[in-house]
Design a protein around this motif. Structure first.
Motif, mmCIF file in Angstrom:
data_model
loop_
_atom_site.group_PDB
_atom_site.id
_atom_site.type_symbol
_atom_site.label_atom_id
_atom_site.label_comp_id
_atom_site.label_asym_id
_atom_site.label_seq_id
_atom_site.Cartn_x
_atom_site.Cartn_y
_atom_site.Cartn_z
ATOM 1 N N SER A 1 0.821 -1.208 0.000
ATOM 2 C CA SER A 1 0.000 0.000 0.000
ATOM 3 C C SER A 1 0.857 1.260 0.000
ATOM 4 O O SER A 1 1.709 1.432 0.873
ATOM 5 C CB SER A 1 -0.912 -0.004 1.229
ATOM 6 N N PHE A 2 0.613 2.147 -0.964
ATOM 7 C CA PHE A 2 1.248 3.460 -0.957
ATOM 8 C C PHE A 2 0.733 4.287 0.214
ATOM 9 O O PHE A 2 1.487 5.031 0.846
ATOM 10 C CB PHE A 2 0.957 4.195 -2.276
ATOM 11 N N ARG B 1 1.027 -1.287 -10.312
ATOM 12 C CA ARG B 1 0.082 -0.462 -9.576
ATOM 13 C C ARG B 1 -1.331 -0.745 -10.074
ATOM 14 O O ARG B 1 -1.610 -0.610 -11.256
ATOM 15 C CB ARG B 1 0.420 1.013 -9.743
ATOM 16 N N HIS B 2 -2.199 -1.154 -9.152
ATOM 17 C CA HIS B 2 -3.607 -1.391 -9.458
ATOM 18 C C HIS B 2 -4.453 -0.494 -8.564
ATOM 19 O O HIS B 2 -3.966 0.073 -7.587
ATOM 20 C CB HIS B 2 -3.980 -2.858 -9.237
ATOM 21 N N VAL C 1 -1.134 -3.213 -4.754
ATOM 22 C CA VAL C 1 0.179 -3.010 -5.355
ATOM 23 C C VAL C 1 0.924 -4.320 -5.205
ATOM 24 O O VAL C 1 0.932 -4.925 -4.135
ATOM 25 C CB VAL C 1 0.956 -1.889 -4.639
ATOM 26 N N ARG C 2 1.565 -4.781 -6.278
ATOM 27 C CA ARG C 2 2.369 -5.987 -6.148
ATOM 28 C C ARG C 2 3.690 -5.813 -6.879
ATOM 29 O O ARG C 2 3.835 -4.970 -7.774
ATOM 30 C CB ARG C 2 1.623 -7.221 -6.647
#
Length: 309
Positions: free
Chosen positions: A21-22, A54-55, A59-60
């Motif tokens: 997570s940003f 980035r979705h 985030v992966r």
């Protein structure tokens, strides 16, 4: 990208990678989310590699990002440890101590001990996370993880804090209405309040001094929960029988709000006796804050543990 900016970008990248997570990384470093995104985008440009997918909801890591994360995380841990040792020295633990513990055990037996620990070690900031899900301290960046029950084989170091002792018990009001079971087989005729966690329903085992091979007995009831304290509260209200470790029940047993049953038998929540452990990566013990906390925690719990005295 100069060295100071690169170091911040690396720390942000590791936090985003570990949390997924940003926003969580932004909260942790008290930065705007846009700043976190900008730092990591700059890091990716300087490397010429995409590190994160980035979705909208997650985030992966890319394959390159996964390899980079594993290497950089270890480098940052070594850097922080070296800095702590040089600045703090052996006599002055300092820095952020990240502890993860199960919800009920952490609330009852870790959180109450932290005030005195931090009074004695004012340069240590504690980050306590309570979760019943197992976390990998290496991947999540935890310094110490407290775990109750069986441990999987791993490269982590484990220090036993105490053995678990289980008790089957009920409120006096319940026993007045339904009577005392005289044998574990009689539990099938009682309302048993059953813990149901990530591994399914907790089994109920009993053994005797004459037969130390634990035997599982079937139990049923009108309430199960993934929260042990909710089941204890239901038992206190006279709803049924619970089987839990004494670290969870000791105050209710001490006050007589719950009464032990089947005292000629030894109850267990596992097929074999299990303990309570502090687990940590081997290199964490070189950290003075971790070594000091483990020494303090062991002394405070005692042998036998204070909840069994």
């Amino acid at each position: 990208m100069d060295n100071s900016i690169r170091l911040m970008a690396l720390r942000l990248f590791v936090r985003v990678a570990s949390s997924g997570s940003f926003a969580e990384a932004a909260r942790h470093f008290d930065l705007p989310a846009s700043s976190v995104s900008r730092h990591i985008a700059g890091l990716e440009r300087s490397l010429g590699q995409r590190l994160l997918y980035r979705h909208t909801r997650a985030v992966r890591l890319t394959d390159a990002g996964e390899r980079y994360y594993q290497d950089i995380r270890q480098v940052l841990e070594s850097l922080d440890l070296a800095t702590e040792q040089v600045i703090g020295g052996a006599k002055h633990p300092q820095g952020v101590l990240r502890i993860n513990a199960p919800v009920a055990f952490g609330r009852r037996h870790i959180a109450p001990l932290l005030a005195r620990f931090q009074d004695e070690n004012p340069a240590v900031e504690v980050e306590l996370t309570l979760s019943d899900a197992f976390i990998d301290p290496v991947h999540e960046g935890a310094d110490v993880v407290i775990r109750v029950g069986a441990l999987d084989d791993s490269s982590l170091v484990a220090r036993q804090l105490a053995m678990q002792r289980f008790v089957a018990c009920a409120a006096p009001a319940y026993l007045a209405r339904h009577g005392q079971p005289r044998h574990p087989e009689a539990l099938s005729e009682h309302n048993c309040l059953i813990y149901k966690g990530t591994r399914g329903e907790q089994p109920w085992y009993f053994y005797t001094q004459e037969n130390t091979q634990a035997q599982r007995y079937p139990v049923t009831g009108n309430l199960n929960s993934n929260n042990a304290e909710s089941l204890v509260e239901a038992a206190l209200q006279g709803q049924g029988i619970v089987l839990f470790p004494t670290w969870l029940l000791f105050d209710a047993l001490r006050d007589g709000a719950l009464v032990p049953i089947l005292e000629d038998y030894h109850p267990m929540g596992e097929a074999s006796r299990e303990g309570i452990h502090a687990i940590y990566p081997e290199n964490r013990l070189r950290s003075q804050k971790v070594a000091t906390f483990l020494t303090y925690l062991t002394a405070q719990i005692g042998d036998p543990p204070y909840w069994d005295r």
